[in-house]
Scaffold this motif. Structure first.
Motif, PDB file in Angstrom:
ATOM      1  N   LEU A  53      -1.450   0.781   7.911  1.00 19.86           N
ATOM      2  CA  LEU A  53      -2.004   0.111   6.995  1.00 19.86           C
ATOM      3  C   LEU A  53      -2.305   0.714   5.804  1.00 19.86           C
ATOM      4  N   TYR A  54      -2.733   2.159   5.988  1.00 23.39           N
ATOM      5  CA  TYR A  54      -2.656   2.750   4.827  1.00 23.39           C
ATOM      6  C   TYR A  54      -1.409   3.071   3.943  1.00 23.39           C
ATOM      7  N   ALA A  55      -0.391   3.247   4.502  1.00 26.16           N
ATOM      8  CA  ALA A  55       0.779   3.483   3.860  1.00 26.16           C
ATOM      9  C   ALA A  55       1.182   1.938   2.927  1.00 26.16           C
ATOM     10  N   THR A  56       1.078   0.853   3.668  1.00 26.27           N
ATOM     11  CA  THR A  56       1.364  -0.526   3.142  1.00 26.27           C
ATOM     12  C   THR A  56       0.476  -0.915   2.144  1.00 26.27           C
ATOM     13  N   LEU A  57      -0.945  -0.548   1.944  1.00 28.91           N
ATOM     14  CA  LEU A  57      -2.038  -0.704   0.914  1.00 28.91           C
ATOM     15  C   LEU A  57      -1.533   0.154   0.012  1.00 28.91           C
ATOM     16  N   SER A  58      -1.281   1.506   0.122  1.00 22.85           N
ATOM     17  CA  SER A  58      -1.000   2.550  -0.953  1.00 22.85           C
ATOM     18  C   SER A  58       0.360   1.882  -1.489  1.00 22.85           C
ATOM     19  N   GLU A  59       1.325   1.625  -0.799  1.00 28.70           N
ATOM     20  CA  GLU A  59       2.516   0.967  -1.574  1.00 28.70           C
ATOM     21  C   GLU A  59       2.129  -0.292  -2.568  1.00 28.70           C
ATOM     22  N   LYS A  60       1.337  -0.990  -2.128  1.00 24.92           N
ATOM     23  CA  LYS A  60       1.208  -2.264  -2.726  1.00 24.92           C
ATOM     24  C   LYS A  60       0.564  -1.619  -4.075  1.00 24.92           C
ATOM     25  N   ILE A  61      -0.659  -1.086  -4.226  1.00 28.42           N
ATOM     26  CA  ILE A  61      -1.416  -0.614  -5.189  1.00 28.42           C
ATOM     27  C   ILE A  61      -0.470  -0.037  -6.206  1.00 28.42           C
ATOM     28  N   LEU A  62       0.383   0.957  -5.651  1.00 25.91           N
ATOM     29  CA  LEU A  62       1.321   1.625  -6.576  1.00 25.91           C
ATOM     30  C   LEU A  62       2.500   0.681  -7.022  1.00 25.91           C
ATOM     31  N   PHE A  63       2.841  -0.246  -6.303  1.00 23.68           N
ATOM     32  CA  PHE A  63       3.994  -1.207  -6.867  1.00 23.68           C
ATOM     33  C   PHE A  63       3.323  -1.989  -8.128  1.00 23.68           C
ATOM     34  N   VAL A  64       1.960  -2.392  -7.945  1.00 20.93           N
ATOM     35  CA  VAL A  64       1.511  -3.194  -9.227  1.00 20.93           C
ATOM     36  C   VAL A  64       1.017  -2.054 -10.212  1.00 20.93           C
TER      37      VAL A  64
ATOM     38  N   GLN B 114      12.813   0.142   0.817  1.00 16.88           N
ATOM     39  CA  GLN B 114      12.399   1.019  -0.160  1.00 16.88           C
ATOM     40  C   GLN B 114      13.563   2.242  -0.566  1.00 16.88           C
ATOM     41  N   LEU B 115      14.446   2.423   0.199  1.00 18.21           N
ATOM     42  CA  LEU B 115      15.592   3.338  -0.324  1.00 18.21           C
ATOM     43  C   LEU B 115      16.716   2.698  -1.124  1.00 18.21           C
ATOM     44  N   GLN B 116      16.827   1.345  -0.829  1.00 18.33           N
ATOM     45  CA  GLN B 116      17.508   0.270  -1.778  1.00 18.33           C
ATOM     46  C   GLN B 116      17.027   0.464  -2.980  1.00 18.33           C
ATOM     47  N   GLN B 117      15.744   0.207  -3.286  1.00 14.13           N
ATOM     48  CA  GLN B 117      15.183   0.446  -4.697  1.00 14.13           C
ATOM     49  C   GLN B 117      15.264   1.574  -5.336  1.00 14.13           C
TER      50      GLN B 117
ATOM     51  N   LYS C  66       8.165   6.908  -9.952  1.00 17.08           N
ATOM     52  CA  LYS C  66       7.953   6.497  -8.811  1.00 17.08           C
ATOM     53  C   LYS C  66       7.945   7.647  -7.678  1.00 17.08           C
ATOM     54  N   LEU C  67       9.407   8.306  -7.538  1.00 13.29           N
ATOM     55  CA  LEU C  67       9.666   9.426  -6.713  1.00 13.29           C
ATOM     56  C   LEU C  67       8.882  10.591  -7.018  1.00 13.29           C
ATOM     57  N   SER C  68       8.442  10.867  -8.186  1.00  7.68           N
ATOM     58  CA  SER C  68       7.593  11.968  -8.381  1.00  7.68           C
ATOM     59  C   SER C  68       5.826  11.795  -8.224  1.00  7.68           C
ATOM     60  N   ASN C  69       5.568  10.619  -7.811  1.00 14.34           N
ATOM     61  CA  ASN C  69       4.175  10.029  -7.679  1.00 14.34           C
ATOM     62  C   ASN C  69       3.745  10.830  -6.283  1.00 14.34           C
ATOM     63  N   GLU C  70       2.589  11.361  -6.222  1.00 11.27           N
ATOM     64  CA  GLU C  70       1.890  12.028  -4.902  1.00 11.27           C
ATOM     65  C   GLU C  70       1.899  10.740  -3.961  1.00 11.27           C
TER      66      GLU C  70
ATOM     67  N   PHE D 137       3.515   8.059  -3.474  1.00 12.90           N
ATOM     68  CA  PHE D 137       4.430   7.566  -2.794  1.00 12.90           C
ATOM     69  C   PHE D 137       5.156   8.452  -1.955  1.00 12.90           C
ATOM     70  N   ILE D 138       5.321   9.750  -2.453  1.00 11.03           N
ATOM     71  CA  ILE D 138       5.610  10.932  -1.375  1.00 11.03           C
ATOM     72  C   ILE D 138       4.827  10.837  -0.074  1.00 11.03           C
ATOM     73  N   LEU D 139       3.418  10.729  -0.032  1.00  4.35           N
ATOM     74  CA  LEU D 139       2.583  10.711   0.901  1.00  4.35           C
ATOM     75  C   LEU D 139       2.935   9.325   1.883  1.00  4.35           C
ATOM     76  N   VAL D 140       3.175   8.071   1.248  1.00  5.66           N
ATOM     77  CA  VAL D 140       3.589   7.099   2.033  1.00  5.66           C
ATOM     78  C   VAL D 140       4.835   7.373   2.844  1.00  5.66           C
ATOM     79  N   VAL D 141       5.975   8.003   2.232  1.00  9.26           N
ATOM     80  CA  VAL D 141       6.970   8.167   3.088  1.00  9.26           C
ATOM     81  C   VAL D 141       6.799   9.053   3.932  1.00  9.26           C
ATOM     82  N   ILE D 142       6.103  10.254   3.815  1.00 11.09           N
ATOM     83  CA  ILE D 142       5.764  11.051   4.827  1.00 11.09           C
ATOM     84  C   ILE D 142       4.911  10.342   5.989  1.00 11.09           C
TER      85      ILE D 142
END
Length: 450
Positions: A364-375, A299-302, A321-325, A327-332
């Motif tokens: 599981l929450y983080a990966t699901l959120s990241e995939k939905i946000l990615f799409v 994620q950092l690479q991207q 992406k960086l300002s999306n709540e 994504f911020i929650l996923v990182v936390i």
């Protein structure tokens, strides 16, 4: 490796003992599924307009959302599950043999849920028969989306074959204690069985495991599925060679989390301390930490590539992406997960099964959120600009949210039914091991041939 106290009686407990909690769980899963079926019926009647999906237009919006994000998530869990099982057999990781079959069953269930999302997202399921399947010979030559479906089908067949081969050994020895009503099914599964085939099947399964491990980075979550997105030049948020490794690490983190949750539930429900000792959970949690670290690193690479001297379209996406709540929650969340796993590695007293269970749900929450946000964000910030103004807002509708709850419920229901039909832990895992790490114990409950 399972402790010496474990034996056939342990792995048969789910089949021979049914508690009221099993009926409660089955009833809850059916209830959630029925509610979603009503919502899906409403979608079939009114069309995809009842979701938050929409065509690009002056009002903005996205054509893919939770349906496709959850589809990727389920495929990742499935692919990571069979990779985990194959690695256990291929590399002789005997400690994790008790969870190998659970990973295979998770793969079958998760692939089924991914396939269901394809049907749901078409809007009209009859199109699959009337339009998509007849066009397959042509579309498979040029469509990454069709490659995706083809690879998923391939892995479903490989996993089912892998599972069926390993089951023959167990069913032959435990058949007299399995449900008699399913006798004809067991008889079919044992057609032509003899003890002489055990060594041959072990070699076949080893080669299948090797094929799965080799194909994973080439065709699965390291290949075809990220190609489906990264080969579209008009979507800067999807481009980049890093997508393959990123998808693969997310698949493995999701699958390990799912296996930890399943293992915890089985140990709690059937007193499987001997079958699934703490060392299994501690080891799985350490592997979870490794792939979670890779997830964050990629994620950092991207992010770095998107904010430092990037083209205007990619930079716009990166800052959104960086300002999306979300994504911020996923990182936390992932930071909390890594902090716990690092602390566990430094001091074993920090480890508890309950904490490992908690971080598995967080992953599981983080990966699901990241995939939905990615799409979603990949569609909201395209290179072309057909319409002026803001890209629009997407929030999953109730119908979409119900689909996610229902697929989790149906996946759980599949597992609840399977535990009453076959042993979810291989007999090898509770028998003595020979020099090759294959469990061919001298003692067995009964030798049964078809």
């Amino acid at each position: 490796m399972a402790t010496s106290e474990a034996g056939p009686d342990h792995i048969l407990r789910p089949i021979e003992n049914t508690s009221r909690w099993w009926y409660v769980a089955v009833g809850a899963c059916i209830a959630v599924t029925m509610v979603w079926l009503a919502g899906w019926g409403y979608q079939l009647q009114e069309g995809l307009i009842v979701t938050s999906l929409g065509d690009w237009g002056s009002g903005g919006g996205v054509t893919w959302g939770l349906y496709i994000g959850a589809f990727i998530w389920w495929v990742g869990i499935a692919h990571g599950g069979i990779i985990l099982s194959a690695a256990v057999r291929l590399f002789g990781m005997d400690r994790y043999q008790p969870v190998a079959r659970m990973a295979e069953l998770l793969t079958i269930a998760a692939l089924s849920m991914a396939g269901l999302y394809i049907v749901v997202h078409t809007g009209r399921p009859d199109r699959l028969v009337l339009s998509i399947l007849p066009a397959y010979p042509t579309t498979v030559q040029s469509s990454p989306l069709v490659w995706d479906v083809t690879v998923i089908t391939l892995y479903f067949v490989l996993t089912a074959t892998y599972l069926a081969l390993t089951l023959r050994y167990d069913i032959a020895r435990l058949r007299h204690r399995l449900p008699s009503i399913l006798g004809p099914v067991y008889k079919i599964m044992l057609l032509g069985y003899s003890e002489e085939e055990d060594e041959i099947i072990e070699r076949m399964v080893w080669w299948l495991a090797l094929g799965i491990i080799v194909l994973a980075p080439l065709l699965l979550h390291g290949g075809v599925i990220p190609w489906l997105f990264s080969l579209l030049p008009s979507m800067p948020g999807w481009q980049g060679a890093v997508q393959g490794p990123q998808f693969l690490t997310i698949a493995l983190t999701s699958a390990i989390s799912g296996v930890i949750i399943l293992s915890y539930a089985m140990r709690w429900a059937y007193d499987w301390e001997a079958v699934l000792p703490d060392e299994v959970f501690r080891g799985l949690t350490m592997w979870l930490g490794l792939f979670s670290l890779l997830f964050i690193w990629l994620q950092l690479q991207q992010v770095i590539n998107g904010v430092f001297a990037a083209p205007a379209d990619l930079q716009k996406f990166a800052y959104a992406k960086l300002s999306n709540e979300v994504f911020i929650l996923v990182v936390i969340v992932m930071t909390i997960v890594l902090a716990y796993i690092f602390a566990q590695a430094v001091n074993e007293r920090v480890f508890t099964k309950n904490r490992s269970l908690a971080v598995s749900f967080l992953v599981l929450y983080a990966t699901l959120s990241e995939k939905i946000l990615f799409v979603v964000e990949g569609l909201q910030y395209p290179t072309f600009d057909l319409y002026s103004g803001v890209p629009g807002v997407y929030v999953p509708s109730l119908v979409e949210g119900l689909s996610l709850a229902a697929t989790i419920a149906m996946c759980s229901l599949i597992f609840l039914v399977i535990v009453k039909v076959i042993p979810v832990v291989e007999l090898h895992a509770v028998e003595g091991h020979d020099d090759h790490g294959n469990g061919h114990g001298d003692a067995s409950d009964e030798e049964v041939t078809a």
